[in-house]
Enzyme design. Structure first.
Site, PDB file in Angstrom:
ATOM      1  CD  GLU A  37      -5.963  -8.828   6.639  1.00 57.51           C
ATOM      2  OE1 GLU A  37      -6.944  -8.934   7.400  1.00 57.51           O
ATOM      3  OE2 GLU A  37      -5.236  -7.833   6.609  1.00 57.51           O
ATOM      4  CB  ILE A  83      -8.007  -4.073  -3.731  1.00 57.35           C
ATOM      5  CG1 ILE A  83      -8.216  -5.023  -2.544  1.00 57.35           C
ATOM      6  CG2 ILE A  83      -8.399  -2.649  -3.346  1.00 57.35           C
ATOM      7  CD1 ILE A  83      -7.296  -4.733  -1.356  1.00 57.35           C
TER       8      ILE A  83
END
Lengths: 326, 181, 744
Positions: free
Chosen positions: C705, C482
């Site tokens: 993250e 992604i």
């Protein structure tokens, strides 16, 4: 987007003739009109394409001013050497608006007619007096962070979102139009916009089918020119508060001042009282504070936009310092 | 309707409401230009119309039958990349790749604007803008990148600009301009 | 390590540390190198194909119709009001089958179905299909729908006193140790501060999109998804089908950031419509619909209490969060995730309670928990540093734990202190001045720092790797890329272990026809799918060794040749018609026996305009330790993206919910302010060398993250240092600072 018929005008006369019904609209850059048509906020049943009309020139006039064709793109106007040299406040205002891509498409005439960015105006599921007079105003009692504190009415607190028109108000521009019957009009920008009152759908004094052909700038004003814009991002965001200022200081006193404001009002805002508080005074914090008092005397916050009042005060004072400082 | 895109002629019978972007994506098989917002708020659809960068989503196809349109497919192919495309690969000026064609078309159009001497919001001198990272960032701010390859995009553009040999795009170093410059 | 299970399958359950790694002994020398993305040329030339870019003959266009009440019942959809419009094929409502909201990431149950009862404003209730996009959009907008409106719960402020304890998610909703209240009471220095963060939207640049094509009784869905193997199950169950009759294809995904973990409403709507009209249907959500009806990060109200002794040693740490979600949704934003183990404190309380609201679904957005939880914790630490008169780094050092303070298990690897020290040196942290002590003209300068931590996870994942008769390798897995760089790192792992030039490796992703993978989420993608590829390659290496007649540890693979026993043979010669193997990894005892997390330290310098409160980030630097870095270029980019999300969280991102109906007010990219290029400086990123033998055989931990975790706090702390204004209601838009700025 509702469907429409499409005609491409090749002459100005043909263009105004083609607007033969209430649902017809001109399209040039289309950056705001198509944006709104996609959401069915605007629903013209006919588009008259004026993008190829010969209104794309900037010309110097004998009085030292400029005549700007209505189809001059924002980008070209901002980069024009004559504008940069004589009207830097206009160049700065244009460059503070939108993005490079949008400035390449958006036109001088269209940008004068840009509609509000009020969240509720953009959502047809929510009542809006600007879309449908009498429906109610969702912004009052809702979120209004980006909306107006000056010139509002109980029916509408929408802000005019533009930057260019703010500079043009400071520069005393004149808008030249052609009416459907062939009459030409010259409208001072100070008379061009309407307050919302009980008809927030009517934003300017243009008549149906009236075409903006040019904008005239008078000879460049004396003094220093500044455009200061405050927004939520470093770029590519609408003004929370902006100030276009042209101030001349002579012999230690403010000889002339023109101050217009974006992000604050229902229309690009200019208030003679602000200038009256300055002209004849020596530049001083007291004079600047008096100007801010004059600007904001009738300001009214609606909750999430309350901060604009103290912000406008601070920005005006700082901008006046910049305009009058050493 | 007839169109000239990437030097090729196309004929298409499309709904009058079709945007230039949707013409390319839905009717001509040119899906390189992306739709991210459809309202001129993200820049993913940026293409070059007569050499100028515009948002393909905010203009009608029917209005561009006489124009020369260049999309990302016209700049280069995987086998033969445009220098800007190659620089984006080298500097990782993308991640998901969705905003990328718009970024690249925008960068190409932007450098032409710089070469023409156009100023920006952060130019200290409107009549003689310098060219630096702050200028690149401001001028590219109409292209959102949620993966945020912004620093890499700036690196890629700076490199291409320097290589072009044009004095106006020769990068200079300056403290990035403050707001309201 | 190969030889588990079937001869062509190499399975590993991560029960024990894995001290050796083939990535250390590989001879190809590509692992970790900053090589360009292998999918780059396709992406930059506009040839990478996203969900809405597959063409089919007879394709019809679908446009979703939204509910325009916040709660109530749909009483009539007047299809006849638009059926007559040119090009319109039909208006399709299937109240029972349409999903109310997206599925939660990784969930193998179907998302809640049934849209006759409106659960939130903007819920998709119907789809209009037409021959053209323009006709479908027009009809959807003109369609007349009647409702029986109900009262709803739309205001967090109004209902914040009513909340419930959710079931366990990625962490227990309540956890802690000792007697926190008593400890706080007796602490010499106390910080008791409440931080609020608003709902946020992932705002991936590619809107959610599905193209549904029926091949007989099989559904092929070209979608924009992060986790295909579970999305396939969600979709199949929602459609009442067997998973093996559903195929999802997502070769390129235009960003996800959590919003594409589960299937979104357009998928089922497109599938139902395609079946109904007997044509492929493409449904792309308009940007406004992405805001209205995908997922949001929950708003949060976080009370942080820090009790310390006079030397700054924590005696108590409290992190009590209120979040929101729809009734019956169990997901809670785990704000206290990093708080569990970041600092040593003998008394800890961490709680999460949910306020039930009729707002769109709250679910995972990049670094659920840490992204907003670390803002509260790390700002509070900054406040404590000031209160005890310590440098913020010194305060953190004094509270560095030797083990997990609640569970008392060791850290698998932890370099928080080295990250802070290295960052401080690189950034010039020693030049930081006292709060409001650095004015330059109209600008107030300040520096801030914050720690970063993001839990490391391993998920079940499998991949098949084959080598063909020409000696070229192909990787197949339903993993997605992604933007994370998965195509490239999987090629690098394969290239390194099999000794192949990277150009001789083809990676095929994003198709449920391939072995099921972990998917992209939770920073576990690289570790999990990378390990599955590692294991497959390890098995192939064993097969090659057999064919060479040498022991696996005596085999060197390099540049397409097998070298051992003083022989060097082209791989193509050895493999005959080709060989293949599957790798399968599953989490095991290691994740219970060690606390696994990546760490870092953020440093930020801001300038705040003394007149307006506008914030400009002048510099930002981060030093991180996330185990082995698989590709220095794409790893850095992941951090850049995360940090920028942190900038958005700190400064500008906020979804506004209208208190009268819960609707998202700012539902476009013009008014939901993600950072633009000019908001982001040339961020500096450095990685510390690290190997984590407890994480996986690659010794790599998650990075996707890590960059966001703590980043917003570094910005906020810098704003405090610049201005002396401690604003706790995020985002810190200029109006929040105005009152505390110097008089003009």
């Amino acid at each position: 987007m509702k469907t429409f018929t499409y005609e491409k005008a090749t002459t100005v006369d043909e263009a105004v003739r083609d607007i033969d019904r209430a649902g017809a609209k001109f399209i040039a850059g289309g950056t705001n009109l198509l944006d709104l048509m996609k959401l069915q906020v605007e629903t013209p049943d006919k588009l008259v394409d004026i993008s190829r009309l010969p209104l794309g020139e900037i010309e110097e006039r004998e009085d030292g001013g400029l005549t700007i064709g209505a189809l001059v793109p924002n980008a070209d106007l901002a980069a024009d050497p004559r504008v940069i040299a004589k009207y830097p406040v206009l160049s700065r205002a244009l460059l503070a608006g939108a993005s490079g891509q949008l400035r390449n498409k958006a036109t001088t005439g269209g940008n004068l007619l840009q509609r509000t960015r009020c969240y509720y105006f953009y959502d047809t599921a929510m009542p809006c007096n600007k879309r449908e007079p009498g429906a109610g105003c969702s912004a009052i009692g809702g979120f209004n962070r980006i909306l107006a504190v000056l010139g509002t009415s109980e029916n509408c607190i929408a802000t005019h979102p533009g930057d260019m028109p703010v500079a043009m108000r400071a520069l005393d521009a004149t808008i030249v139009t052609l009416k459907a019957d062939g009459d030409k009009r010259r409208i001072s920008i100070h008379d061009f916009y309407r307050l919302p009152g009980d008809r927030p759908d009517l934003e300017t004094v243009l008549e149906p089918g009236e075409l903006i052909t040019h904008v005239e700038l008078p000879a460049p004003p004396e003094g220093r020119q500044v455009y200061r814009k405050v927004r939520d991002r470093a770029s590519y965001a609408f003004a929370l508060v902006s100030v276009a200022g042209v101030v001349k200081v002579a012999d230690g006193k403010i000889a002339s001042a023109a101050l217009a404001f974006g992000g604050l009002g229902s229309m690009p805002w200019r208030d003679g009282a602000v200038e009256a508080a300055l002209v004849g005074q020596a530049p001083s914090d007291a004079a600047f504070a008096a100007a801010a008092d004059a600007l904001l005397a009738d300001a009214k916050g609606y909750g999430s936009n309350d901060f604009k009042i103290p912000l406008a005060r601070r920005v005006l004072i700082a901008t006046l310092r910049e305009l009058t400082g050493e | 309707m007839r169109f000239t895109i990437n030097g090729q002629s196309y004929q298409a019978d499309v709904d009058i409401r079709t945007s230039l972007l949707d013409l390319c994506r839905e009717h001509l098989g040119l899906t390189g230009s992306k739709k991210g917002c459809d309202h001129g708020q993200c820049g993913a659809c940026t293409m070059l119309v007569n050499g100028r960068r515009v948002n393909g989503c905010l203009t009608l196809a029917v209005m561009h039958q006489d124009d020369e349109i260049v999309t990302i497919e016209g700049l280069g192919s995987p086998e033969s990349l445009h220098p800007m495309q190659a620089a984006f690969v080298r500097h990782d000026g993308y991640q998901c790749g969705y905003c990328t064609p718009g970024q690249i078309c925008s960068a190409v159009g932007m450098l032409d604007e710089v070469k023409k001497g156009w100023p920006s919001h952060v130019s200290d001198d409107l009549s003689d803008p310098t060219f630096d990272d702050g200028e690149i960032s401001e001028r590219m701010s109409g292209n959102l990148c949620r993966c945020s390859a912004y620093p890499n995009i700036v690196d890629a553009i700076r490199e291409v600009a320097a290589a072009s040999g044009d004095a106006k795009t020769a990068p200079t170093s300056r403290e990035p301009a403050e707001a309201g410059a | 390590m190969f030889g588990f299970g079937k001869s062509d399958t190499n399975a590993l359950t991560m029960d024990k540390p894995h001290p050796d790694s083939l990535l250390d002994t590989g001879a190809q020398g590509v692992i970790g190198k900053p090589i360009d993305r292998i999918d780059g040329p396709l992406k930059v030339s506009g040839r990478a194909t996203y969900a809405a870019e597959y063409d089919f003959p007879d394709l019809a266009y679908g446009f979703l119709v939204r509910a325009t009440v916040g709660a109530g019942k749909v009483t009539e959809v007047d299809a006849d009001s638009v059926r007559g419009l040119p090009g319109v094929i039909d208006v399709i409502t299937d109240y029972k089958t349409f999903i109310r909201n997206p599925g939660q990431g990784g969930d193998t149950n179907k998302p809640p179905q049934g849209v006759a009862d409106v659960a939130y404003f903007g819920e998709p209730i119907a789809i209009v299909v037409a021959d053209s996009y323009e006709a479908a959009r027009d009809a959807a907008q003109q369609l007349r729908v009647s409702y029986e409106a109900k009262e709803g719960r739309y205001s967090f402020a109004a209902y914040r006193e009513e909340h419930d304890k959710p079931p366990e998610g990625v962490m227990p909703p309540y956890t802690g140790t000792g007697d926190p209240d008593a400890a706080f009471e007796g602490a010499a220095v106390k910080i008791d501060a409440t931080y609020t963060t608003p709902s946020q939207n992932s705002a991936a640049m590619e809107p959610h999109a599905s193209t549904a094509v029926w091949e007989g009784d099989e559904l092929h869905l070209y979608g924009a998804y992060q986790m295909l193997s579970t999305d396939r199950i969600q979709l199949a169950k929602a459609m009442g089908m067997k998973p093996d009759k559903v195929r999802i294809i997502a070769r390129y995904v235009g960003g996800g950031f959590g919003s594409k973990l589960g299937i979104a409403p357009e998928s089922v709507a497109a599938a139902v419509a395609a079946k109904a009209i007997g044509r492929p249907v493409k449904c792309v959500m308009a940007r406004q619909q992405v805001f209205d009806a995908t997922v949001r990060r929950s708003n949060t109200e976080q009370r942080v209490r820090l009790g310390a002794d006079a030397d700054g040693k924590l005696v108590m740490l409290g992190h009590n969060s209120l979040v929101s979600n729809l009734p019956e949704e169990s997901f809670f934003e785990p704000c206290g995730q990093a708080t569990q183990f970041l600092y040593a404190a003998p008394n800890i309380t961490i709680t999460h309670d949910i306020v039930r609201l009729d707002w769109l679904l709250a679910a995972s957005m990049r670094a659920p928990g840490e992204a907003v939880g670390m803002i509260a914790l790390e700002c509070a630490m900054d406040e404590l540093a000031e209160a005890v008169g310590l440098d913020p780094i010194e305060l953190r050092k004094r509270n560095e734990p030797g083990e997990h303070p609640i569970d008392h298990i060791p850290f698998s690897s932890r370099q928080l202190v080295p990250c802070m020290e290295r960052g401080a040196a690189l950034f010039g942290w020693s030049k930081r001045k006292p709060a409001a002590g650095d004015r330059r003209g109209e600008w107030l300068y300040g520096m801030g720092m914050a720690a970063s931590a993001r839990s490391n996870m391993l998920q079940k994942s499998s991949a098949k790797v084959s080598i063909d008769g020409q000696g070229r390798a192909t990787v197949e897995t339903d993993m997605t890329d992604i933007g994370t760089g998965t195509y490239t790192i999987l090629a690098q792992i394969t290239s390194e272990i099999l000794g192949l030039p990277i150009d001789d490796v083809t990676v095929k992703l994003g198709d449920t026809a391939f072995p099921p993978a972990a998917g992209s989420g939770g920073s576990f993608g690289a570790g999990s799918s990378g390990t599955s590829v590692y294991l497959a390659c390890e098995a192939l290496r064993g097969q090659i060794a057999d064919k060479m007649g040498v022991a696996a540890d005596g085999l060197t693979l390099k540049d397409g040749r097998a070298i051992g026993d003083n022989r060097s043979v082209p791989l193509a010669e050895l493999v005959g018609d080709g060989i293949a193997a599957t790798g399968e990894v599953a989490p095991g005892k290691q994740e219970k026996e060690t606390l696994q997390s990546s760490y870092g330290a953020h440093f930020c310098e801001v300038a705040v305009n003394a007149v307006t409160g506008e914030v400009r980030i002048k510099r930002m630097l981060g030093v991180f330790a996330g185990g082995r870095i698989l590709n220095a270029k794409t790893a850095r980019s992941q951090i850049l993206g995360g940090v920028t999300f942190g900038i958005g969280t700190a400064l500008s991102e906020e979804l506004m919910h209208d208190p009268r109906n819960g609707k998202i007010v700012n539902r476009d990219l013009g008014e939901y302010h993600v950072p633009v290029n000019a908001d982001v400086p040339q961020i500096d990123v450095e990685f510390l060398s690290e190997r984590d033998i407890h994480a996986n055989p690659m010794h790599a931990k998650g990075l996707g993250e890590l960059g966001i975790s703590g980043a917003g706090a570094a910005v906020a702390n810098a704003i405090y240092n610049a201005t002396g204004v401690r604003a706790r209601d995020f985002p810190l838009t200029l109006d929040k600072l105005l009152d505390g700025l110097p008089a003009v």
